[in-house]
Write an enzyme that holds these catalytic residues in place. Structure first.
Site, PDB file in Angstrom:
ATOM      1  N   SER A   1      23.856  48.906 -26.592  1.00  0.00           N
ATOM      2  CA  SER A   1      23.951  47.607 -26.005  1.00  0.00           C
ATOM      3  C   SER A   1      23.015  46.721 -26.700  1.00  0.00           C
ATOM      4  CB  SER A   1      23.490  47.927 -24.515  1.00  0.00           C
ATOM      5  OG  SER A   1      23.977  48.742 -23.670  1.00  0.00           O
TER       6      SER A   1
ATOM      7  N   LYS B   1      28.207  43.448 -20.309  1.00  0.00           N
ATOM      8  CA  LYS B   1      26.955  44.225 -20.159  1.00  0.00           C
ATOM      9  C   LYS B   1      25.717  43.531 -19.867  1.00  0.00           C
ATOM     10  CE  LYS B   1      24.349  47.931 -19.847  1.00  0.00           C
ATOM     11  NZ  LYS B   1      23.943  48.972 -21.022  1.00  0.00           N
TER      12      LYS B   1
ATOM     13  N   LYS C   1      14.134  46.043 -22.124  1.00  0.00           N
ATOM     14  CA  LYS C   1      14.857  45.605 -23.277  1.00  0.00           C
ATOM     15  C   LYS C   1      16.123  44.822 -23.077  1.00  0.00           C
ATOM     16  CE  LYS C   1      18.383  47.485 -25.654  1.00  0.00           C
ATOM     17  NZ  LYS C   1      19.499  48.300 -25.838  1.00  0.00           N
TER      18      LYS C   1
END
Lengths: 299, 299
Positions: free
Chosen positions: B98, B173, B241
């Site tokens: 990701s 995502k 993150k």
């Protein structure tokens, strides 16, 4: 008629008129009072028009209230010509308006001192839900009183829950409106991001639907954002009223609701651009204005 | 064996190891490289351990990458001993990490200049999804390449969508992680409000589930907030993150994500209280600290 009840209804606006209509259609004796002109569906029915809210409370055993805001409920209950002056022991007041949970607890206590019961029973589902008798109803009050009134609520709604004591119905409604506003804001940030990054927001929405990002709002309001259909639905000015209630109550309770505060500011920005009557999914427009970019525009 | 493929896997951490394991179990020839110690499930399998990512790219036809962050992908692809140096025409790189959608588009172009194809295919579903091969996979890239790789993705996930061109998988995502964080924040504000107002947060959650406030997060994370079970699940430091990626990308794209910014600050506050490894539903604790009140406490 078996089980014909004497019911009262005060406040016959966009929501109240169809709701009272269901009670009349079910064959109950319905006494009504409203400040505005009577809707034809009520005027041409067997409903009995009263001269005041006091008269409604004198003639009916269970009195429903459906008015816009906290001060309206206070007036309808406790002013000269108000419901309290017409009550006698054993009657029930059911407030279906969406108002302050804190004020509701005070109103309930005052009604209790008259030997009467009180339910707060705010609804969600809007005009369509009122017309089709498919409202969700969140109820606060005693279980015995809830059981007594439930068959009448069944005439107006479908998903009917006793949440707790007086005030808790209103608290649940405020919580509902907080989540709805913030889930709209969430979908708006995500789809605006996706579109500006060059992806197809419709495909992104589709890919996200089955997973942890899935919600009723992604399904319904996400589609409105992608298709740019902002006719209400639920008007921004009504959601502004609900978030105002959330933020004032939060301040009184001593808690902080940072994202609810931001959502209200975004609604305010929509209103500043003429959007008071847009559907609440148009909150995305405030973010689009900030970004100088619209969903679907070439990135 | 029929249809045995030469597959590569670079990055065999908590996610990568079980994912690569599924490819081995399916009977494919799997070449692996990882910086850390090999997980027993891989070490004791038929997987071929390579000395570098370059060697993996030389021996395999489709090379999967699963590393933590954007700089890690860049290193694994383009450093000395990186994948790019081992590629030859017709091979495919599939990045399942990701990472930044913007950087992804650059990486894809560089790989394309080598006569190779690129898919970005980030996943959601976490460690459990990796182990059970039930990951959701959001893919960006050409449809023909997607069709070629899809049978291998099917070994690792269930809900697999081609969202658009390169970068669009990563964009989806990021959008997913924005909505998940903001829906957690929404449920946290609503349940904290309900609890402080004196209602039972469990009953409020229940009353709201079927309506417009309904979401996967209200269902799963709302229950964790009520039951005070904050073991991960998905760790706050990982969601930090992801939101960092969202906020950096938004800044680069020139758009404003006010509530994502606030959600990150609330995660930061959790981290300041020792909560980097709490489940992300514990975001509610930051609001509770601000309110000096916990859900379930006597109001």
């Amino acid at each position: 008629m078996k089980n014909q009840l004497k019911l009262g209804f005060v406040g016959l606006g966009i929501m109240g008129a169809p709701m009272a209509g269901h009670l009349v259609k079910a064959g109950h004796e319905v006494f009504v009072y409203t400040r505005s002109k009577l809707a034809p569906e009520i005027a041409q029915s067997t409903a009995v028009q009263c001269a005041s809210a006091t008269e409604v409370a004198q003639k009916a055993d269970i009195i429903f209230v459906m008015v816009p805001d906290t001060p309206d409920v206070e007036r309808v209950l406790f002013d000269a010509n108000g419901i309290a002056l017409g009550l006698s022991k054993g009657k029930v007041v059911v407030d279906m308006s969406s108002i302050s949970p804190i004020a509701t607890k005070e109103f309930a206590k005052k009604i209790n001192t008259l030997g009467c019961d009180y339910l707060d029973a705010p609804v969600s589902g809007g005009e369509v839900g009122a017309k089709n008798a498919t409202l969700s109803i969140m109820v606060g009050g005693d279980e015995k009183v809830f059981d007594r009134v439930k068959p009448v609520l069944d005439l107006m709604g479908k998903n009917i829950n006793l949440v707790g004591a007086n005030g808790d119905g209103q608290t649940a409604k405020v919580a509902n409106q907080i989540i709805v506003a913030l889930n709209i804001e969430a979908v708006a940030e995500a789809l605006l991001f996706a579109s500006k990054a060059g992806a197809d927001p419709a495909k992104v929405r589709q890919a996200l639907m089955g997973g942890f990002a899935g919600s009723k709002i992604l399904e319904v309001h996400g589609e409105r954002m992608v298709k740019r259909t902002f006719d209400p639905g639920f008007r921004i000015e009504l959601h502004q009223k609900d978030l105002n209630l959330a933020l004032n109550s939060a301040r009184a309770l001593g808690i902080s609701l940072p994202n609810t505060g931001m959502a209200q500011e975004l609604f305010n920005s929509c209103a500043a651009h003429g959007g008071r009557a847009w559907d609440h999914s148009a909150m995305v427009r405030a973010l689009e204005l900030m970004a100088n970019f619209e969903i679907g525009q070439k990135a």
